[in-house]
Design a protein around this motif. Structure first.
Motif, short mmCIF file in Angstrom:
data_model
loop_
_atom_site.label_atom_id
_atom_site.label_comp_id
_atom_site.label_asym_id
_atom_site.label_seq_id
_atom_site.Cartn_x
_atom_site.Cartn_y
_atom_site.Cartn_z
N THR A 766 -9.66 -3.56 9.78
CA THR A 766 -9.05 -3.40 11.00
C THR A 766 -9.15 -1.92 11.41
O THR A 766 -8.92 -0.97 10.75
CB THR A 766 -7.72 -3.98 11.30
N GLU A 767 -9.77 -1.70 12.74
CA GLU A 767 -9.66 -0.33 13.12
C GLU A 767 -8.72 -0.24 14.47
O GLU A 767 -8.55 -1.26 15.07
CB GLU A 767 -10.99 0.22 13.57
N GLN A 782 -3.19 4.96 15.33
CA GLN A 782 -1.95 4.24 14.51
C GLN A 782 -1.03 3.28 15.24
O GLN A 782 -0.95 3.40 16.23
CB GLN A 782 -1.29 5.23 13.77
N LEU A 783 -0.93 2.16 14.50
CA LEU A 783 0.02 1.12 15.29
C LEU A 783 1.14 0.71 14.22
O LEU A 783 0.81 0.56 13.06
CB LEU A 783 -0.64 -0.25 15.77
N ILE A 784 2.53 0.49 14.45
CA ILE A 784 3.25 0.06 13.66
C ILE A 784 2.82 -1.39 12.84
O ILE A 784 2.50 -2.34 13.39
CB ILE A 784 4.55 -0.04 14.17
N GLY A 785 2.90 -1.09 11.54
CA GLY A 785 2.45 -2.46 10.46
C GLY A 785 1.13 -2.83 10.35
O GLY A 785 0.73 -3.52 9.76
N LEU A 786 0.22 -1.76 10.98
CA LEU A 786 -1.18 -2.21 10.91
C LEU A 786 -1.87 -1.48 9.69
O LEU A 786 -1.83 -0.34 9.74
CB LEU A 786 -1.93 -1.62 12.25
N SER A 787 -2.44 -2.52 8.87
CA SER A 787 -3.04 -1.90 7.80
C SER A 787 -4.43 -1.97 8.06
O SER A 787 -5.01 -3.10 8.52
CB SER A 787 -2.92 -2.82 6.33
N LYS A 788 -5.42 -0.94 7.53
CA LYS A 788 -6.70 -1.11 8.14
C LYS A 788 -7.79 -1.79 7.07
O LYS A 788 -8.65 -2.38 7.56
CB LYS A 788 -7.37 0.31 8.30
N ASP A 789 -7.10 -1.99 5.98
CA ASP A 789 -7.68 -2.86 4.84
C ASP A 789 -6.87 -3.83 4.03
O ASP A 789 -5.70 -3.50 3.87
CB ASP A 789 -8.66 -2.02 3.84
N SER A 790 -7.08 -5.02 3.98
CA SER A 790 -6.38 -5.87 3.06
C SER A 790 -7.60 -7.03 2.47
O SER A 790 -8.55 -7.32 3.13
CB SER A 790 -5.36 -6.67 3.73
N TYR A 791 -7.00 -7.40 1.26
CA TYR A 791 -8.09 -8.53 0.73
C TYR A 791 -7.09 -9.49 -0.06
O TYR A 791 -5.96 -9.11 -0.58
CB TYR A 791 -9.12 -7.79 -0.24
N ASN A 792 -7.73 -10.67 -0.65
CA ASN A 792 -7.14 -11.13 -1.62
C ASN A 792 -8.20 -12.00 -2.61
O ASN A 792 -9.15 -12.33 -1.97
CB ASN A 792 -5.99 -12.56 -1.13
N LEU A 793 -7.78 -12.21 -3.80
CA LEU A 793 -8.71 -12.73 -4.83
C LEU A 793 -7.82 -13.76 -5.43
O LEU A 793 -6.62 -13.73 -5.99
CB LEU A 793 -9.23 -11.59 -5.79
N GLY A 812 -3.67 -2.33 2.41
CA GLY A 812 -3.65 -0.61 2.29
C GLY A 812 -2.30 -0.17 3.36
O GLY A 812 -1.36 -0.86 3.76
N GLU A 813 -2.34 0.99 3.24
CA GLU A 813 -1.35 1.82 3.95
C GLU A 813 -1.05 1.35 5.25
O GLU A 813 -1.81 1.10 5.86
CB GLU A 813 -1.46 3.10 3.58
N TYR A 814 0.14 1.78 5.81
CA TYR A 814 0.27 1.30 7.31
C TYR A 814 1.47 2.27 7.82
O TYR A 814 2.40 2.57 7.07
CB TYR A 814 0.53 -0.32 7.59
N LEU A 815 1.31 2.41 8.98
CA LEU A 815 2.73 3.07 9.66
C LEU A 815 3.92 2.11 9.61
O LEU A 815 3.73 1.20 10.09
CB LEU A 815 1.95 3.66 11.16
N SER A 816 5.02 2.79 9.22
CA SER A 816 6.01 2.16 9.35
C SER A 816 7.16 2.42 10.26
O SER A 816 7.93 1.92 10.54
CB SER A 816 6.98 1.97 7.85
N GLY A 817 7.06 3.80 10.66
CA GLY A 817 8.18 4.53 11.48
C GLY A 817 7.24 5.63 12.22
O GLY A 817 6.77 6.30 11.62
N ASN A 818 7.40 5.59 13.74
CA ASN A 818 6.96 6.46 14.69
C ASN A 818 7.60 7.84 14.18
O ASN A 818 6.71 8.75 14.82
CB ASN A 818 7.18 6.16 15.97
#
Length: 888
Positions: A766-767, A782-793, A812-818
């Motif tokens: 996600t961009e 940046q948006l609160i709670g948005l991880s640019k990458d995620s996956y599951n196996l 992936g990492e995400y913004l948790s507080g502004n």
């Protein structure tokens, strides 16, 4: 048309869609989406209850996805009372694009495609539901459904809809999540008993879990009755080291400098409140489920659904708060080490060390009653639906209402944060924090809270099947009334002069009651300190006179009532035609929503508390479009577009102010906020190259208007002076776009016994393009709670009596507080969880199982702005569930 898939789309030509892949279906078993056309074999509409093996479940899920009329992913129980995981949120995380939050190690809130929990709309059996709020420490929200309130064993199916249709209740920028419970005419005559134990490694305790579900239906399939009950318990411990941010320009020279202090030029960051803490929870849940169905004829069906849950969370926290940013603190000359614009090492004088104990019993009740009547005479389809639900989150008594017992030391602090965010900083002081004789009194505080949420919902739908290009036309109306009543008090007991604690509460303290405190968190910081005893502080300090004191202005400012009255109407047309050899089906519709909102609370005009009420009205038109193209018998393409909205959280619109008891900060609402609105496009391509295998992918794009952003202003609060008030305003814009891809297959072509092997994988990128401010701080892309990458196996084996699964879920990492004008923003670092499940069928209808969560013992990290500034390290250990399940 019958669809249960993920349908995604982007604002790009169809030719580009052929280059990407669509989304996966949850492997454990999937039932079709609520909106279905009759399958080619003439089966009736309705949920498919898969009772076979894991591999058969995956095959059914793949076929459901293939036929779906809109973009949806589903997960379902393989049998009554046997959901894939212990927690509904944790099951959802295996869907592409879905991420969860894990406070203290248990899945609680769900995000879809990078948009946080408040942007999801959660329904139960297709109906809106009241929402329990966080009352543990006052962090209320208002639209984030707590999935722990629905036992996983009661759930038959969950649909995550990403491309809505006009008939769907609005409220989601991310996804519509519909949780469906068991119904007797689907289940038949069956009883299951599930006995399990839950062991957590940090507590070394086992807690019981017992579920009973029994279903009955008459031989003529005309009447059915189902009832279920559950007792569930779990002990939790979370060792946590955290800080609340890094301040900008804290030690710039003031107009009246302290003699002998060192001051810094503008532009440097130093840490704020820092705290090693151990959080414990004793969780107990009682739940009940009733469902009755009456089908007097093939045309008529009545369904009653009742569910009740009481969750008690007894919370006890042991912390050592360190305040290097209190008024009066100053830097010792020659102690400062700089790394860029960060003060990584320093000695600070006049720092407050506060030994604290925070206790509360947090009770959450949820009652949900729904009634649905369906009438299908010939080509007509009429449905009437009504629901009433009530959520209540509260403390049963003052003695259980966030009781904060604290005592303090004023002493020098030397810190060294040069190790980065994965190592707790070195913290030292010449004063012994484990000796109660060194502590003086700090104001005792009790903060009881009471949050009530009512939700009343009614709708009527009428549709007719047609022949020709338009295959069905339907219209309907909906009424939705919601009320949130939030009440909070703060009792604070001050003692002039803050005498030694031994004079105020003699013997009211003990050593930290853990001999392995923080053993899994690296760093050199205090791991033992004198700890208040809650009962001693409460019995000594909370007198009848204090308990019966009148409400203060602060109490009145912290409470509010918000009501919403929503009228909605829609029209939807389904279409179908052939374009050469390509079969085209889909739907188009328009939804109109009228919202009347009234936010009421108390404002302080001068020093006088004054009731205030703020009405506001919204009118929104929400078009939608879905298209499905069967390019070949094994290749499906999809396009979708829609306008969607999410209303602000209740606390964001409430005219209330909550002031921190520990710092000069406050948070408050803005009744003038408008809803979030977004235009979204989706496109997908799905290749079903075997009956139980698929390779799928999607593009998605969302353009958000009126994005609500943070605003920070200094304001005067009577009795507290100047505080930094955090609130929200409309005005930001954002674009979210990305790609999802998935693959799943059962390797049944392998020779025995390897033909039971299977594999799933999914990936989301996600961009975001955004530009808004937090105070004066720009937040870019940046948006609160948005991880640019995620996956599951997920790898699994399912054959004969053995079923095993091993999964790894990563985000992936995400913004948790502004942050704010003077304080850094915060980020949660990447996190992955390795989970496993093994079950063995020891008798035809009896199996034993073992499940493990966080097998690798991963820690959760976060940092402030840059990775050189520590923020948080959490370790909650591993969880194991073991038990036996039988059916008769």
């Amino acid at each position: 048309m019958s669809r249960s898939s993920r349908m995604l789309c982007a604002p790009l030509p169809l030719a580009i869609f052929a280059l990407v892949l669509s989304s996966p279906v949850q492997a454990q078993s999937v039932a079709p989406a609520a909106d279905q056309a009759a399958p080619a074999d003439g089966q009736d509409d309705g949920a498919i209850v898969v009772t076979g093996t894991y591999a058969r479940s995956l095959a059914a899920a793949t076929e459901t996805k293939r036929k779906a009329a809109y973009g949806v992913d589903s997960i379902a129980s393989t049998d009554i009372g046997k959901f894939p995981t212990q927690n509904v949120a944790e099951a959802l995380q295996l869907i592409t694009g879905v991420a969860i939050t894990r406070p203290r190690g248990e899945g609680l809130y769900v995000s879809v495609r990078g948009l946080g929990p408040q942007f999801q709309s959660t329904l139960v059996n297709g109906r809106t539901v009241a929402i329990n709020d966080l009352i543990e420490n006052g962090g209320a929200a208002g639209r984030q459904f707590r999935f722990e309130m629905l036992p996983a064993e009661f759930v038959s199916q969950i649909d995550v809809v990403k491309t809505p249709t006009a008939d769907m209740t609005e409220g989601a920028l991310g996804g519509n999540i519909d949780v469906k419970t068991f119904h007797p005419l689907d289940v038949g005559n069956k009883t299951t008993v599930n006995l399990r134990g839950t062991y957590t490694s940090m507590t070394d305790k086992v807690r019981p879990n017992a579920t009973v579900l029994t279903s009955f239906k008459t031989r003529d399939d005309r009447f059915g009755f189902l009832v279920g009950a559950q007792y569930w318990a779990k002990s939790v411990r979370n060792d946590r080291f955290y800080n609340t941010g890094w301040n900008l320009n804290k030690f710039v020279q003031p107009a009246n400098p302290v003699a002998g202090a060192e001051y810094l030029p503008a532009g440097y960051y130093t840490p704020t409140r820092t705290r090693p803490t151990i959080e414990t929870e004793d969780r107990k849940r009682l739940s009940g489920l009733i469902s009755a169905q009456w089908r007097p004829s093939d045309e008529l069906e009545t369904t009653l659904d009742v569910s009740l849950t009481r969750l008690d969370v007894e919370y006890d926290e042991f912390g050592l708060d360190i305040y290097p940013d209190d008024p009066g603190t100053y830097l010792v000359p020659g102690s400062v080490t700089l790394d860029g614009n960060t003060v990584t090492k320093a000695t600070i004088n006049n720092v407050r060390f506060m030994a604290s104990r925070e206790y509360s019993l947090n009770r959450h009740d949820l009652i949900n009653v729904g009634l649905k009547q369906v009438w299908n005479p010939g080509d007509w389809h009429v449905s009437a639906n009504a629901n009433w639900s009530y959520a209540h989150s509260f403390h049963p008594s003052y003695a259980e209402g966030t009781v904060r017992s604290r005592m303090q030391i004023i002493a020098p602090l030397t810190y060294d944060a040069s190790g980065g965010y994965k190592v707790a900083p070195t913290l030292s002081t010449p004063v012994d924090v484990s000796n109660p004789a060194n502590y003086i009194y700090y104001p005792f505080n009790i903060a009881p809270k009471n949050s009530k949420d009512w939700d009343t919902y009614a709708r009527l739908d009428v549709g007719r099947d047609l022949n020709g290009f338009i295959t069905k036309i339907q219209a309907g109306g909906e009424y939705h009334w919601r009320k949130r009543d939030y009440w909070r008090r703060d009792f604070t007991v001050n003692i002039t002069g803050n005498p030694p604690i031994s004079q105020v509460v003699p013997g009211g303290y003990e050593a930290l009651p853990f001999d392995d405190a923080f053993s899994n968190i690296p760093g050199n910081f205090p791991r033992n300190w004198a700890t208040p005893i809650t009962s001693a502080f409460y019995d000594t300090l909370f007198t009848d006179a204090i308990a019966n004191a009148p409400l203060t202005a602060g109490d009145m400012r912290a409470s509010y009532v918000v009501t919403e009255k929503i009228l909605g109407g829609y029209v939807r047309a389904d279409y179908g035609f052939d374009l050469g050899s390509v079969g085209i089906t889909g739907n188009v519709g328009l939804r109109y929503v009228h919202t009347d909102q009234v936010a009421s609370g108390t404002l302080t005009l001068g020093t006088t508390p004054t009731p205030a009420s703020f009405p506001k009205t919204f009118n929104n038109w929400l078009p939608s479009f879905n298209l499905r193209a069967e390019l070949t018998p094994s290749l499906i393409g999809r396009l979708a577009a829609s306008r969607v909205l999410t209303r602000p959280n209740m606390t964001q619109t409430a005219p209330q102010i909550s002031v921190s008891t520990d710092a000069p900060t406050a948070s408050g609402g803005n009744p003038d906020l408008k809803p979030f609105l977004a235009t979204q496009f989706d496109g997908s391509l799905e290749w079903y190259f075997r009956p139980n295998a698929s390779l799928t992918g999607a593009l998605f794009y969302k353009k958000m208007d009126d994005y609500i952003t943070a605003q920070n202003v200094n304001t005067e609060i009577p009795g507290r002076g100047t505080v930094l008030l955090s609130t929200q305003v409309n005005g930001g814009t954002a674009k979210v776009y990305g790609i999802e891809a998935a693959y799943n297959q059962v390797f049944d072509f392998l020779p025995a016994p390897f033909d039971g092997l299977g594999f799933q994988a999914s990936y989301t990128h996600t961009e975001v393009e955004s530009n808004y401010t937090a105070g004066a701080r720009p937040i870019v892309d940046q948006l609160i709670g948005l991880s640019k990458d995620s996956y599951n196996l997920v790898g699994f084996y399912d054959k004969g009596p053995i079923s095993a699964r091993l999964s790894y879920v990563w985000r992936g990492e995400y913004l948790s507080g502004n942050g704010s004008t003077t304080q850094t923003e915060s980020y949660v670092a990447p996190f992955g969880s390795l989970d496993g499940n093994l079950s063995i069928r020891v008798l035809p209808k009896t199996l034993v199982s073992l499940e493990a969560i966080n097998l690798a013992g991963a820690r959760a990290y976060s940092y402030n702005g840059i990775k050189e500034r520590f923020n948080e390290i959490q370790y909650y250990g591993r969880t194991f569930l073991f038990g036996i399940r039988t059916e008769f």
